[in-house]
Enzyme design. Structure first.
Site, mmCIF file in Angstrom:
data_model
loop_
_atom_site.group_PDB
_atom_site.id
_atom_site.type_symbol
_atom_site.label_atom_id
_atom_site.label_comp_id
_atom_site.label_asym_id
_atom_site.label_seq_id
_atom_site.Cartn_x
_atom_site.Cartn_y
_atom_site.Cartn_z
ATOM 1 N N PHE A 65 0.827 -1.196 0.000
ATOM 2 C CA PHE A 65 0.000 0.000 0.000
ATOM 3 C C PHE A 65 0.865 1.252 0.000
ATOM 4 O O PHE A 65 1.874 1.329 0.718
ATOM 5 C CB PHE A 65 -0.882 0.062 1.260
ATOM 6 C CG PHE A 65 -1.741 -1.133 1.504
ATOM 7 C CD1 PHE A 65 -3.035 -1.194 1.018
ATOM 8 C CD2 PHE A 65 -1.260 -2.210 2.249
ATOM 9 C CE1 PHE A 65 -3.838 -2.299 1.271
ATOM 10 C CE2 PHE A 65 -2.049 -3.317 2.517
ATOM 11 C CZ PHE A 65 -3.344 -3.361 2.020
ATOM 12 N N ASP A 66 0.445 2.255 -0.746
ATOM 13 C CA ASP A 66 0.963 3.597 -0.563
ATOM 14 C C ASP A 66 0.355 4.156 0.729
ATOM 15 O O ASP A 66 -0.624 3.618 1.254
ATOM 16 C CB ASP A 66 0.582 4.459 -1.765
ATOM 17 C CG ASP A 66 1.071 5.881 -1.639
ATOM 18 O OD1 ASP A 66 2.188 6.090 -1.122
ATOM 19 O OD2 ASP A 66 0.330 6.799 -2.046
#
Length: 301
Positions: free
Chosen positions: A160-161
């Site tokens: 995930f960012d």
């Protein structure tokens, strides 16, 4: 917004994200609906090739075997009718995917069924449907054409960012409007103030519930934060996750470096990011979902 205390993780996925429907989609766009319907019926006994999210779905469903109970469910959402969708279900059976629930919406968007199925995550190749899902409070991403990758093991790896994905875009707005120096100063001053949650916070919390059912270090799910942040802006991120009581297995603070090669090294099954430039780098190596949320996706006035 789905209730993350439920005992099952629910993924809703479009037929084009699950299977490669590029040829039939081309026929639909060039020759129209009638030609598309005829093509699908004529080929309904020919299994479709895997799509961008196929490996992810296969590995997620395998978790049910490892846990010896149905803790993961995949729902098919499709703009097909049940008639033209028969090829999709035949392909599901061909690959032995345990998918039994579906919504065939007959040409209109199926996004309104996402919340009805209590979905935690929606994956599609239709950006408009994804935006609608995000507006409903469901984590959602547009699956991009990505480099094919073989499943290396049974562990499911999510990357995930941070800003505008796991976290709100409040810090990113400062960066966009005032620049890097103001962003770094603001984050250092706010190091002890937790960031608000982004669209993927509930999904990450639901993943952690599954992880916690296994002994430490033995969970078949692994998570990784891959962010362009660097020190000292990392401190607020660490303390935010601590405040949420959510654990990330691995964290990469890249200070602006391209994310793709790091995602390959992590062996991610899927990566979610709000910025198209990062998604372009990532999709050369792993399955990638663009999250059209936050200041980076707002149209200029």
């Amino acid at each position: 917004m789905p209730d993350n205390t439920v005992d099952k993780l629910v993924l809703a996925i479009s037929s084009r994200a699950l299977f490669d429907l590029s040829e039939s989609h081309r026929i639909f766009e060039e020759d129209g609906l009638e030609a598309y319907q005829q093509y699908q019926i004529e080929h309904e006994n020919e299994p479709l090739q895997a799509g961008g999210a196929f490996n992810l779905v296969k590995k997620l469903l395998h978790l049910n075997s490892l846990m010896q109970t149905q803790r993961v469910e995949v729902i098919l959402l499709s703009r097909n009718s049940a008639d033209t969708g028969l090829r999709i279900f035949n392909s599901i059976e061909h690959y032995g995917l345990s998918i039994t629930r579906a919504a065939f919406s007959g040409g209109v968007s199926p996004y309104r069924y996402i919340s009805a199925f209590n979905s935690h995550l929606f994956l599609s190749m239709d950006g408009a449907d994804v935006r609608h899902a995000l507006e409903q409070g469901v984590a959602a991403a547009t699956i991009l054409p990505s480099a094919p990758q073989a499943a290396s093991d049974t562990q499911v790896k999510f990357a995930f960012d941070g800003d505008a994905v796991l976290f709100s875009d409040e810090a990113e707005r400062i960066y966009k409007s005032q620049g890097l120096e103001a962003f770094a100063r603001s984050e250092k001053q706010s190091a002890n103030e937790p960031l608000s949650g982004g669209p993927f916070k509930p999904f990450l919390a639901a993943l952690q519930q599954l992880q916690m059912e296994f002994p430490a270090g033995e969970a078949p799910i692994r998570t990784c934060l891959v962010t362009a942040r660097s020190a000292p802006a990392h401190e607020r991120v660490v303390k935010t996750l601590r405040n949420w009581n959510i654990r990330i297995d691995e964290s990469l603070f890249l200070g602006g470096m391209e994310k793709g090669v790091f995602l390959k090294a992590f062996d991610a099954d899927v990566f979610f990011d709000d910025q198209e430039a990062h998604c372009h780098s990532a999709r050369q190596h792993v399955a990638t979902g663009h999250v059209p949320h936050g200041v980076a996706n707002e149209k200029p006035a």
